[in-house]
Scaffold this motif. Structure first.
Motif, PDB file in Angstrom:
ATOM      1  N   ARG A  99       0.838  -1.217   0.000  1.00 24.12           N
ATOM      2  CA  ARG A  99       0.000   0.000   0.000  1.00 24.12           C
ATOM      3  C   ARG A  99       0.866   1.258   0.000  1.00 24.12           C
ATOM      4  N   ALA A 100       1.953   1.235   0.759  1.00 28.94           N
ATOM      5  CA  ALA A 100       2.808   2.415   0.870  1.00 28.94           C
ATOM      6  C   ALA A 100       3.540   2.719  -0.437  1.00 28.94           C
ATOM      7  N   VAL A 101       3.774   1.709  -1.255  1.00 29.06           N
ATOM      8  CA  VAL A 101       4.458   1.907  -2.539  1.00 29.06           C
ATOM      9  C   VAL A 101       3.556   2.649  -3.524  1.00 29.06           C
ATOM     10  N   GLY A 102       2.249   2.664  -3.270  1.00 27.19           N
ATOM     11  CA  GLY A 102       1.306   3.354  -4.153  1.00 27.19           C
ATOM     12  C   GLY A 102       1.752   4.782  -4.434  1.00 27.19           C
ATOM     13  N   GLY A 103       1.845   5.121  -5.700  1.00 29.47           N
ATOM     14  CA  GLY A 103       2.312   6.434  -6.108  1.00 29.47           C
ATOM     15  C   GLY A 103       3.796   6.451  -6.439  1.00 29.47           C
ATOM     16  N   TYR A 104       4.508   5.421  -6.018  1.00 29.50           N
ATOM     17  CA  TYR A 104       5.946   5.317  -6.284  1.00 29.50           C
ATOM     18  C   TYR A 104       6.259   4.058  -7.083  1.00 29.50           C
ATOM     19  N   GLU A 105       5.249   3.529  -7.789  1.00 32.10           N
ATOM     20  CA  GLU A 105       5.411   2.267  -8.503  1.00 32.10           C
ATOM     21  C   GLU A 105       6.536   2.306  -9.530  1.00 32.10           C
ATOM     22  N   ILE A 144      18.770  -1.572  -2.178  1.00 31.13           N
ATOM     23  CA  ILE A 144      18.150  -0.640  -1.231  1.00 31.13           C
ATOM     24  C   ILE A 144      17.196   0.276  -1.986  1.00 31.13           C
ATOM     25  N   PHE A 145      15.977   0.418  -1.452  1.00 35.69           N
ATOM     26  CA  PHE A 145      14.978   1.308  -2.030  1.00 35.69           C
ATOM     27  C   PHE A 145      14.506   2.245  -0.929  1.00 35.69           C
ATOM     28  N   PHE A 146      14.553   3.534  -1.181  1.00 39.17           N
ATOM     29  CA  PHE A 146      14.103   4.529  -0.212  1.00 39.17           C
ATOM     30  C   PHE A 146      12.621   4.806  -0.461  1.00 39.17           C
ATOM     31  N   LEU A 147      11.772   4.320   0.438  1.00 40.85           N
ATOM     32  CA  LEU A 147      10.322   4.485   0.313  1.00 40.85           C
ATOM     33  C   LEU A 147       9.887   5.748   1.053  1.00 40.85           C
ATOM     34  N   PRO A 148       9.459   6.780   0.306  1.00 39.03           N
ATOM     35  CA  PRO A 148       8.978   8.003   0.976  1.00 39.03           C
ATOM     36  C   PRO A 148       7.675   7.718   1.738  1.00 39.03           C
ATOM     37  N   LEU A 149       7.554   8.332   2.898  1.00 36.65           N
ATOM     38  CA  LEU A 149       6.329   8.198   3.691  1.00 36.65           C
ATOM     39  C   LEU A 149       5.572   9.516   3.672  1.00 36.65           C
ATOM     40  N   GLN A 150       4.277   9.436   3.961  1.00 42.36           N
ATOM     41  CA  GLN A 150       3.446  10.628   3.911  1.00 42.36           C
ATOM     42  C   GLN A 150       3.830  11.650   4.969  1.00 42.36           C
ATOM     43  N   PRO A 182      14.337  -2.864  12.029  1.00 46.11           N
ATOM     44  CA  PRO A 182      13.168  -3.483  12.680  1.00 46.11           C
ATOM     45  C   PRO A 182      11.966  -2.544  12.836  1.00 46.11           C
ATOM     46  N   GLU A 183      12.211  -1.250  13.088  1.00 46.27           N
ATOM     47  CA  GLU A 183      11.080  -0.329  13.286  1.00 46.27           C
ATOM     48  C   GLU A 183      10.483   0.158  11.967  1.00 46.27           C
ATOM     49  N   GLY A 184      11.092  -0.181  10.849  1.00 45.02           N
ATOM     50  CA  GLY A 184      10.618   0.272   9.540  1.00 45.02           C
ATOM     51  C   GLY A 184       9.194  -0.141   9.232  1.00 45.02           C
ATOM     52  N   LEU A 185       8.850  -1.390   9.520  1.00 47.98           N
ATOM     53  CA  LEU A 185       7.488  -1.862   9.214  1.00 47.98           C
ATOM     54  C   LEU A 185       6.453  -1.119  10.056  1.00 47.98           C
ATOM     55  N   GLN A 186       6.762  -0.843  11.314  1.00 50.51           N
ATOM     56  CA  GLN A 186       5.828  -0.100  12.157  1.00 50.51           C
ATOM     57  C   GLN A 186       5.614   1.316  11.626  1.00 50.51           C
ATOM     58  N   ARG A 187       6.679   1.945  11.139  1.00 53.97           N
ATOM     59  CA  ARG A 187       6.559   3.286  10.565  1.00 53.97           C
ATOM     60  C   ARG A 187       5.703   3.261   9.302  1.00 53.97           C
ATOM     61  N   ILE A 188       5.880   2.226   8.481  1.00 55.42           N
ATOM     62  CA  ILE A 188       5.085   2.105   7.250  1.00 55.42           C
ATOM     63  C   ILE A 188       3.626   1.890   7.599  1.00 55.42           C
ATOM     64  N   LYS A 189       3.359   0.993   8.553  1.00 55.29           N
ATOM     65  CA  LYS A 189       1.969   0.736   8.972  1.00 55.29           C
ATOM     66  C   LYS A 189       1.317   2.012   9.482  1.00 55.29           C
ATOM     67  N   ALA A 213       2.070   5.026   8.673  1.00 52.79           N
ATOM     68  CA  ALA A 213       1.892   5.975   7.562  1.00 52.79           C
ATOM     69  C   ALA A 213       0.702   5.612   6.674  1.00 52.79           C
ATOM     70  N   VAL A 214       0.471   4.313   6.436  1.00 58.04           N
ATOM     71  CA  VAL A 214      -0.634   3.930   5.546  1.00 58.04           C
ATOM     72  C   VAL A 214      -1.961   3.841   6.281  1.00 58.04           C
ATOM     73  N   ASP A 215      -1.936   3.661   7.599  1.00 54.83           N
ATOM     74  CA  ASP A 215      -3.172   3.598   8.382  1.00 54.83           C
ATOM     75  C   ASP A 215      -2.965   4.333   9.708  1.00 54.83           C
ATOM     76  N   PRO A 216      -3.056   5.663   9.677  1.00 51.88           N
ATOM     77  CA  PRO A 216      -2.771   6.448  10.889  1.00 51.88           C
ATOM     78  C   PRO A 216      -3.730   6.170  12.051  1.00 51.88           C
ATOM     79  N   ASN A 217      -4.867   5.514  11.800  1.00 55.73           N
ATOM     80  CA  ASN A 217      -5.834   5.238  12.869  1.00 55.73           C
ATOM     81  C   ASN A 217      -5.444   4.016  13.691  1.00 55.73           C
ATOM     82  N   ASN A 218      -4.453   3.274  13.271  1.00 54.81           N
ATOM     83  CA  ASN A 218      -4.022   2.086  14.035  1.00 54.81           C
ATOM     84  C   ASN A 218      -2.899   2.384  14.957  1.00 54.81           C
TER      85      ASN A 218
END
Length: 139
Positions: A67-73, A91-97, A125-132, A134-139
């Motif tokens: 979901r986070a890759v959306g817009g950076y395909e 290595i891929f730098f995935l921008p976050l919102q 290790p904390e990367g996945l939590q940051r992505i989650k 960013a894609v679902d701020p209500n969680n």
């Protein structure tokens, strides 16, 4: 709906960081510069999956990363192609919102049955939590 020509925007820093990714994609397969509808991504994540499928590689990544890759395909596609050709370190730098980014790493493995797998994981290790977050701020 009007069609517009989309040009890729790659900064000098991105080129240096990713070892000139624009040169590592086969010219006949470059998705850049296609005419698309305004507001539509140049290519979809389905194209990324089709590249893996055509090479008989199983793509494995967390749904939040997808979901986070959306817009950076397009950038993701270029990074993946270059990695598969052995032209980058994966290595891929995935921008976050939120304005930051998470470093993802491509890695190739084989399943127990010998099938090739391409994994995409956060480098830290904390990367996945940051992505989650960013894609679902209500969680």
């Amino acid at each position: 709906m009007a069609l517009v020509r989309v040009k890729p925007v790659i900064s000098g820093e991105m080129i240096r960081e990713n070892r000139n990714l624009a040169n590592c994609v086969d010219p006949g397969q470059r998705p850049m510069g296609r005419a698309v509808s305004e507001g539509q991504a140049v290519l979809s994540f389905k194209t990324v999956e089709e590249v893996c499928e055509s090479k008989k590689i199983t793509l494995v990544l967390h749904p939040a990363i997808r979901r986070a890759v959306g817009g950076y395909e397009e950038s993701f596609y270029i990074g993946l192609r270059c990695f598969l050709k052995g032209e980058t370190d994966g290595i891929f730098f995935l921008p976050l919102q939120d304005g930051g980014y998470v470093r993802l790493i491509f890695s190739q493995r084989h399943s127990a049955g010998g099938h090739p797998i391409l994994r995409v994981d956060p480098l830290t290790p904390e990367g996945l939590q940051r992505i989650k977050a960013a894609v679902d701020p209500n969680n």
